[in-house]
Design an enzyme around this catalytic site. Structure first.
Site, mmCIF file in Angstrom:
data_model
loop_
_atom_site.group_PDB
_atom_site.id
_atom_site.type_symbol
_atom_site.label_atom_id
_atom_site.label_comp_id
_atom_site.label_asym_id
_atom_site.label_seq_id
_atom_site.Cartn_x
_atom_site.Cartn_y
_atom_site.Cartn_z
ATOM 1 N N GLU A 166 -11.046 6.643 -18.156
ATOM 2 C CA GLU A 166 -10.399 7.111 -19.458
ATOM 3 C C GLU A 166 -10.812 6.451 -20.539
ATOM 4 O OE1 GLU A 166 -7.796 3.618 -18.115
ATOM 5 O OE2 GLU A 166 -9.066 5.280 -17.255
ATOM 6 N N CYS A 185 -8.611 1.159 -11.384
ATOM 7 C CA CYS A 185 -8.182 -0.442 -11.771
ATOM 8 C C CYS A 185 -7.318 -0.979 -10.811
ATOM 9 C CB CYS A 185 -7.938 -0.463 -13.429
ATOM 10 S SG CYS A 185 -8.145 -2.444 -13.935
ATOM 11 N N HIS A 220 -12.711 2.017 -15.719
ATOM 12 C CA HIS A 220 -11.590 2.816 -16.426
ATOM 13 C C HIS A 220 -12.465 4.091 -16.877
ATOM 14 C CE1 HIS A 220 -7.998 -0.003 -16.747
ATOM 15 N NE2 HIS A 220 -9.039 -0.627 -16.856
#
Length: 203
Positions: free
Chosen positions: A187, A80, A185
């Site tokens: 994660e 990001c 993202h």
């Protein structure tokens, strides 16, 4: 060990937790010795580009990272804002970035969005162009979670690994030598993101 670089911005804990689920040794750190000793680096980030670069300069991390990434060729993954910081320059704050890839960071063009809202937020399918090691063997129909108002603008298309569409097509992942970046993202992207992080750990 993978060093998750703490420069004062970013959702660091969620990245560490995803590595823990994968059984991968990763540590959140701003310690120069630990970062230098790490096998790989992750540069995360959520927030303002100018603030991110100020933090990297003031902490001395920019000089360290330039050496580790450009001279020692240590693998690094920007996520990001962290990926945007790898570009040459950003319209956000009108400030230069780390300059490791041949791209700038630009704001979404409202004239092409057909009234879609900025920031672009939510799940989006990606189109893999360069099936490099980071994006290998993803589950079918890979889709990832995005939250951003700016995106990469590449002058060297061969560095683009994947694109997504939000009003228009934009680059959402890149690779240049040992340098990788994702606008999305991993994660926050469940099984798709887990595979990306697992892949990076094996590069």
């Amino acid at each position: 060990m993978i060093a998750i670089i703490n420069y004062g911005l970013g959702n660091l804990t969620s990245i560490k937790n995803m590595h823990k689920r994968l059984g991968i040794d990763a540590e959140i750190t701003s310690d120069f010795h630990k970062i230098s000793a790490a096998a790989k680096l992750i540069l995360p980030g959520v927030g303002h580009f100018k603030r991110g670069m100020e933090n990297l300069h003031q902490s001395g991390l920019k000089v360290l990272l330039d050496d580790l990434v450009l001279i020692q060729q240590k693998p690094i993954l920007g996520i990001c804002l962290g990926a945007q910081l790898i570009t040459q320059h950003s319209e956000e704050g009108d400030v230069d970035g780390l300059g490791w890839v041949d791209a700038t960071t630009i704001k979404f063009d409202n004239t092409k969005l057909n009234k879609l809202k900025v920031p672009h937020m939510g799940w989006r399918n990606i189109n893999i162009i360069d099936n490099n090691a980071l994006l290998n063997n993803l589950p079918a129909e890979p889709r990832f979670y995005f939250v951003h108002s700016y995106h990469f603008n590449f002058s060297q298309p061969q560095e683009i690994s994947a694109t997504a569409i939000y009003g228009y097509e934009f680059a959402c992942s890149f690779k240049k030598n040992n340098i990788y970046g994702t606008q999305f993202h991993p994660e926050k992207s469940h099984k798709f993101g887990m595979k990306v992080l697992e892949n990076f750990s094996k590069i």
